[in-house]
Enzyme design. Structure first.
Site, PDB file in Angstrom:
ATOM      1  CE  LYS A  39      -2.137  -0.711   3.927  1.00 15.34           C
ATOM      2  NZ  LYS A  39      -1.517  -1.927   4.469  1.00 15.34           N
ATOM      3  NE  ARG A 114      -4.078  -0.937  10.025  1.00 17.88           N
ATOM      4  CZ  ARG A 114      -3.010  -0.533   9.327  1.00 17.88           C
ATOM      5  NH1 ARG A 114      -3.050   0.582   8.659  1.00 17.88           N
ATOM      6  NH2 ARG A 114      -1.931  -1.262   9.317  1.00 17.88           N
ATOM      7  NE  ARG A 152       7.763  -2.594   5.863  1.00 17.32           N
ATOM      8  CZ  ARG A 152       6.461  -2.326   5.917  1.00 17.32           C
ATOM      9  NH1 ARG A 152       5.746  -2.264   4.830  1.00 17.32           N
ATOM     10  NH2 ARG A 152       5.883  -2.156   7.080  1.00 17.32           N
ATOM     11  NE  ARG A 185       6.750   0.405  10.037  1.00 20.37           N
ATOM     12  CZ  ARG A 185       5.636   0.344   9.319  1.00 20.37           C
ATOM     13  NH1 ARG A 185       5.555   0.976   8.179  1.00 20.37           N
ATOM     14  NH2 ARG A 185       4.607  -0.343   9.743  1.00 20.37           N
ATOM     15  NE  ARG A 196       2.797  -4.131  11.205  1.00 20.15           N
ATOM     16  CZ  ARG A 196       3.808  -4.081  10.332  1.00 20.15           C
ATOM     17  NH1 ARG A 196       4.978  -4.635  10.622  1.00 20.15           N
ATOM     18  NH2 ARG A 196       3.643  -3.485   9.186  1.00 20.15           N
TER      19      ARG A 196
HETATM   20  P1  ADP Z   1       1.206  -1.610   7.873  1.00 13.79           P
HETATM   21  O1  ADP Z   1       0.007  -1.468   6.968  1.00 13.79           O
HETATM   22  O2  ADP Z   1       2.371  -2.204   7.166  1.00 13.79           O
HETATM   23  O3  ADP Z   1       0.895  -2.254   9.185  1.00 13.79           O
HETATM   24  P2  ADP Z   1       1.044   1.180   8.698  1.00 13.79           P
HETATM   25  O4  ADP Z   1       2.136   2.188   8.649  1.00 13.79           O
HETATM   26  O5  ADP Z   1      -0.175   1.419   7.879  1.00 13.79           O
HETATM   27  O6  ADP Z   1       1.752  -0.187   8.262  1.00 13.79           O
HETATM   28  O7  ADP Z   1       0.563   0.948  10.210  1.00 13.79           O
HETATM   29  C1  ADP Z   1       1.460   0.759  11.263  1.00 13.79           C
HETATM   30  C2  ADP Z   1       0.721   0.745  12.591  1.00 13.79           C
HETATM   31  O8  ADP Z   1       0.071   2.002  12.802  1.00 13.79           O
HETATM   32  C3  ADP Z   1      -0.387  -0.279  12.736  1.00 13.79           C
HETATM   33  O9  ADP Z   1       0.095  -1.547  13.133  1.00 13.79           O
HETATM   34  C4  ADP Z   1      -1.262   0.372  13.830  1.00 13.79           C
HETATM   35  O10 ADP Z   1      -0.670   0.217  15.109  1.00 13.79           O
HETATM   36  C5  ADP Z   1      -1.176   1.836  13.469  1.00 13.79           C
HETATM   37  N1  ADP Z   1      -2.247   2.265  12.545  1.00 13.79           N
HETATM   38  C6  ADP Z   1      -2.079   2.723  11.266  1.00 13.79           C
HETATM   39  N2  ADP Z   1      -3.259   3.013  10.705  1.00 13.79           N
HETATM   40  C7  ADP Z   1      -4.207   2.727  11.627  1.00 13.79           C
HETATM   41  C8  ADP Z   1      -5.617   2.786  11.640  1.00 13.79           C
HETATM   42  N3  ADP Z   1      -6.315   3.207  10.572  1.00 13.79           N
HETATM   43  N4  ADP Z   1      -6.274   2.407  12.782  1.00 13.79           N
HETATM   44  C9  ADP Z   1      -5.605   1.992  13.856  1.00 13.79           C
HETATM   45  N5  ADP Z   1      -4.266   1.877  13.915  1.00 13.79           N
HETATM   46  C10 ADP Z   1      -3.562   2.255  12.814  1.00 13.79           C
END
Ligand code: ADP
Length: 240
Positions: A39, A114, A152, A185, A196
């Site tokens: 994404k 999400r 990554r 990360r 996750r």
């Molecule tokens: P990835 O999709 O690879 O997990 P992101 O950078 O989108 O990476 O998200 C990293 C973390 O940020 C998630 O594991 C969560 O803790 C938090 N996060 C991101 N977007 C949301 C969301 N829409 N709702 C709740 N937590 C979020």
């Protein structure tokens, strides 16, 4: 190419010039998929092509942690454990971001919504803006995802993502664009990756059904084995 969504939800096209970028009037593009589905990479490419901002909730939340503010302190434990942060907080951040002037012509949502509650809030926000979302689901095999995430690396300065197997930097460990030392990360450690992926299965994947039930435009793109440039071409073709 220029794409948009009319109030009736139809994809529309128009021509326009914007310093080589093509404005995507009114396009609320949701990039949906598991962690590691690509994404972030795709939304950066789309941002450049379409000339509309990428809104990544993960990046916004990490910014708060970097700044060490109240929000950052409240969420760093959840994020480093691979858990979702509370809906209310993310919904507020997104609502504020969508109110900024550069969101007026459209935007790419990366990592939001999400949960069911977030999806419902988004529908309300878009309704007020006279927009409807187009959801692109990047479908990626579970084993591929798990390998991708643990390999990554990210540039802490410009956010470019690398992968030691599939997309290495020219000099190992160094960002091609700005020479920064690449980092892993916090939440890409193996045990956290599992958490996750579990959160995704439990809370996020069911949204596909929600999008279907509510008649949202949902497109599935197989993205397990193609290079990012090929996936990008699939997405842009679809938007045409
Ligand atoms: P990835 O999709 O690879 O997990 P992101 O950078 O989108 O990476 O998200 C990293 C973390 O940020 C998630 O594991 C969560 O803790 C938090 N996060 C991101 N977007 C949301 C969301 N829409 N709702 C709740 N937590 C979020």
């Amino acid at each position: 190419m220029s794409v948009g969504v009319s109030k009736e939800g139809e994809l529309t096209s128009a021509s326009g010039k914007n310093g080589g970028k093509t404005p995507a009037a009114g396009l609320a593009l949701v990039l949906f998929g598991s962690p590691g589905s690509g994404k972030g990479t795709q939304s950066k490419l789309l941002m450049e092509r379409l000339g509309i901002p990428q809104i990544s909730t993960g990046d916004m939340l990490r910014d708060h942690i970097r700044r060490g503010d109240e929000v950052g302190k409240a969420i760093s434990g959840l994020m480093s454990a691979g858990l979702l942060v509370p809906d209310e907080l993310v919904n507020t951040l997104v609502a504020e971001r969508l109110a900024e002037p550069d969101s007026r012509n459209g935007f790419i949502l990366d990592g939001y919504p999400r949960t069911r509650q977030q999806a419902e809030v988004l529908v309300g926000l878009l309704k007020r803006l006279g927009m409807e979302e187009v959801v692109i689901h990047l479908v990626v095999d579970y084993n591929v995802i798990s390998a991708r995430l643990t390999q990554r690396r990210v540039c802490p300065k410009c956010g470019t993502l690398y992968n030691s197997a599939s997309r290495p930097s020219r000099i190992p460990g160094i960002c091609d664009s700005d020479g920064e030392t690449l980092e892993i990360r916090d939440d890409d450690r193996e045990s956290v990756v599992r958490e996750r992926l579990d959160s995704y299965e439990r809370q996020t994947r069911p949204l596909i059904e929600y999008f279907r039930e509510t008649g949202r435009r949902l497109y599935e793109i197989e993205a397990s084995f193609d290079r990012p440039a090929v996936v990008f071409e699939k997405i842009t073709k679809l938007l045409q």
